[in-house]
Design a protein around this motif. Structure first.
Motif, PDB file in Angstrom:
ATOM      1  N   TRP A 155      -2.006   4.609  -1.529  1.00 14.25           N
ATOM      2  CA  TRP A 155      -1.433   3.244  -1.127  1.00 14.25           C
ATOM      3  C   TRP A 155      -2.330   2.152  -1.080  1.00 14.25           C
ATOM      4  CZ3 TRP A 155      -2.549   1.137   3.536  1.00 14.25           C
ATOM      5  CH2 TRP A 155      -2.897   2.105   4.467  1.00 14.25           C
ATOM      6  N   PRO A 175      -2.512  -0.626  -4.350  1.00 11.93           N
ATOM      7  CA  PRO A 175      -1.576  -1.690  -4.376  1.00 11.93           C
ATOM      8  C   PRO A 175      -1.492  -2.808  -3.137  1.00 11.93           C
ATOM      9  CG  PRO A 175      -0.399   0.396  -4.736  1.00 11.93           C
ATOM     10  CD  PRO A 175      -1.661   0.851  -4.301  1.00 11.93           C
ATOM     11  N   PHE A 185      -4.199  -5.115  -4.044  1.00 13.83           N
ATOM     12  CA  PHE A 185      -3.860  -5.869  -5.139  1.00 13.83           C
ATOM     13  C   PHE A 185      -2.889  -7.108  -4.445  1.00 13.83           C
ATOM     14  CE2 PHE A 185      -1.008  -7.131  -8.537  1.00 13.83           C
ATOM     15  CZ  PHE A 185      -1.922  -7.351  -9.625  1.00 13.83           C
TER      16      PHE A 185
END
Length: 95
Positions: free
Chosen positions: A48, A51, A54
């Motif tokens: 996790w 992401p 990002f």
């Protein structure tokens, strides 16, 4: 160069700058995560964290880009060198 050429080059340059800042922020956040946080987090947290890194890099690049554009706007008279991107196609209606 014309105002339209300046505007096009500014948009292309800003896009390239924003992408580069996003990539640099992503790797910086990934480095910080792997170096300092990863040993202290439970197993499976890497799935996790990519992401999250990002999204954080996109947010950071937006903030950096906004500050750079504000600085450029203080230094350069935008109306003198750049054409407006969006213009009205017809005059406004009178009431």
């Amino acid at each position: 160069m014309s105002k339209k050429t300046n505007t096009l080059l500014f948009i292309v340059g800003g896009t390239v700058f924003n992408i580069l800042v996003t990539v640099l922020c992503f790797f910086l956040f990934l480095f910080v995560y792997s170096r300092f946080l990863f040993p202290h987090l439970p197993a499976g947290s890497a799935a996790w964290m990519i992401p999250v890194n990002f999204v954080m890099s996109i947010a950071a690049s937006f903030l950096i880009y906004r500050q750079v554009v504000k600085l450029i706007m203080k230094k350069v008279d935008m109306e003198k060198y750049f054409d407006p991107v969006f213009t009205r196609s017809r005059p406004p209606r009178e009431s």
